[in-house]
Design an enzyme around this catalytic site. Sequence first.
Site, PDB file in Angstrom:
ATOM      1  N   GLY A 164       0.788  -1.222   0.000  1.00  0.00           N
ATOM      2  CA  GLY A 164       0.000   0.000   0.000  1.00  0.00           C
ATOM      3  C   GLY A 164       0.819   1.270   0.000  1.00  0.00           C
ATOM      4  O   GLY A 164       0.267   2.366  -0.067  1.00  0.00           O
ATOM      5  N   SER A 190       5.606 -12.633  -3.095  1.00  0.00           N
ATOM      6  CA  SER A 190       4.535 -12.676  -4.088  1.00  0.00           C
ATOM      7  C   SER A 190       4.775 -11.630  -5.161  1.00  0.00           C
ATOM      8  O   SER A 190       5.590 -10.730  -5.007  1.00  0.00           O
ATOM      9  CB  SER A 190       3.188 -12.420  -3.404  1.00  0.00           C
ATOM     10  OG  SER A 190       3.174 -11.115  -2.843  1.00  0.00           O
ATOM     11  N   THR A 194      -2.165  -5.461  -5.425  1.00  0.00           N
ATOM     12  CA  THR A 194      -2.788  -4.156  -5.679  1.00  0.00           C
ATOM     13  C   THR A 194      -1.742  -3.083  -5.960  1.00  0.00           C
ATOM     14  O   THR A 194      -2.097  -1.941  -6.223  1.00  0.00           O
ATOM     15  CB  THR A 194      -3.633  -3.717  -4.469  1.00  0.00           C
ATOM     16  OG1 THR A 194      -2.789  -3.658  -3.307  1.00  0.00           O
ATOM     17  CG2 THR A 194      -4.752  -4.706  -4.215  1.00  0.00           C
ATOM     18  N   THR A 199       7.827  -7.679  -4.494  1.00  0.00           N
ATOM     19  CA  THR A 199       9.266  -7.946  -4.394  1.00  0.00           C
ATOM     20  C   THR A 199       9.735  -8.887  -5.495  1.00  0.00           C
ATOM     21  O   THR A 199      10.817  -8.707  -6.066  1.00  0.00           O
ATOM     22  CB  THR A 199       9.598  -8.545  -3.011  1.00  0.00           C
ATOM     23  OG1 THR A 199       9.217  -7.621  -1.995  1.00  0.00           O
ATOM     24  CG2 THR A 199      11.083  -8.826  -2.883  1.00  0.00           C
ATOM     25  N   ASP A 252      -7.878  -6.691  -0.831  1.00  0.00           N
ATOM     26  CA  ASP A 252      -6.994  -7.512   0.001  1.00  0.00           C
ATOM     27  C   ASP A 252      -7.513  -7.455   1.437  1.00  0.00           C
ATOM     28  O   ASP A 252      -6.915  -6.812   2.295  1.00  0.00           O
ATOM     29  CB  ASP A 252      -5.561  -6.959  -0.088  1.00  0.00           C
ATOM     30  CG  ASP A 252      -4.500  -8.002   0.251  1.00  0.00           C
ATOM     31  OD1 ASP A 252      -4.874  -9.169   0.458  1.00  0.00           O
ATOM     32  OD2 ASP A 252      -3.312  -7.640   0.293  1.00  0.00           O
TER      33      ASP A 252
END
Length: 492
Positions: A164, A190, A194, A199, A252
């Site tokens: 975020g 992952s 959103t 990473t 999420d």
Amino acid sequence: MQLETTTVDIGTSRPLVLLNTVDADELGAHPLDRVRIEHDDGTATGIVKRTDELVEAGSVGVTEPLHHVRGTVNVTLAGAPQSVRYVRKKLDDVELEASELETIVRDIHENRLSDVELSAYVSSVYTNGLSLEETKHLTEAMSGVGQRLSWESPVVADKHSIGGVAGNCVTPIMVAIVTAAGLTMPKTSSRAVTSPAGTADVMEVLCDVEFTIAEIESIVTETNGCLVWGGGVDLSPVDDEIIRAENPLSIDPPGQLIASVLSKKRSAGSTHIVIDIPYGEGAKVESLVAARELADDFKRVGDHLEVDVSCAITHGTDPIGRGVGPALEARDVLAVLEGEGPESLRLKSLRLADMLLTHCGVDASATDILESGQALERFRRIIAAQGGDPEIKSDDLEPGAESTTIRADRSGVVTRVDNRQLCDLARRAGAPLDSRAGIVIHQTATNQIETGYPLYTIHAETPAKLTEAERLADRLEPIRVRSKADALVERR
């Protein structure tokens, strides 16, 4: 009904069965009904798709998950999976039992739910939430499916940010520092849900991120750590299916978020985890109260799984770093490891690395490890072990050639830099699928600027996507500039 199978490829992971409308009408099969297929090697279940053109009457088309079904088969109607009933219960805001959540997880894993039913599950959790008990049971069920990693070290470090915040790519820097300190940190990450870059998306700019378990073990043996995509090794694979359904809606929900993160961490063999929870206007969690509640739930679920979880509640109002998007964030990461780079990214990485070192019982200074060059040397070793160029430098990473810079139309003070709007712009420019797309941020909150000063630059890989991002930029104000007098009123 006796039908001849024919294989079809329509780009889906669902076990779809294509029936000609003539056969479907005779069978009484409607779209998304299930059929039972009896073949020479056993039975299978498929989800019905009716068609007038893709298969002829007398044939049944089977998609990739059912390509093993061949020859003449017997097709009959079958009932919906039991988990569909439990999804309806959740839509009615009824708390689910452990066995019901286990059934949903199993059916997702075995591709028994249609895309519509999976979306209904995601929507039910988003709308009605998960209780703490549901979150515990769901996390346990999700971590019980798929592969598991195990390590000889009694302490296995890990870190996760709930996201975020634009440009918040502290994880590669932390892995470099923590592994250089001697800890084991096999980081599975992952891809973006959103955000404009997860990473794994950032690391893929520098090296490979998809490996088998044996390959990951070899990389960690050589370097103490890794930075790989968790979906490539079937760790909590149900999470990847749920993320696929969440992506189009950019949602999420908290309970699902906790289950997603901790099921992956448990499957990765992590024992000590630091969770970064940014909060503030424009972040995923907007209030300090909500951040504290989420941190408490993370720790409670961690205790249930016998995983040592510590949470860092951080300010998430402003972006971290200057780049937003895979290549731009990778450039910031390398710059920090090289001794330069954005100060905000450097300071947050050091704070969280020190927290993780302390959490794991290691007496070492993250600042000393970074400034001595040990972290950069370790990061280069990890890049090399993952098939990348260990000599790559931050200056080697070029953003998308199609670009435009948005400038201030007035003088004054920057009163806000909006994470959510910057992320929306970066995604509209093509990130994360276009790795060199994204945003470069030129200003931070409280900066005093003049008319014509650059606010941010949009980078894209194609003119069409740059145009789309420019159109969105015309409707947004991701970097807000006010006169000095108005800025004083706003702060009050």
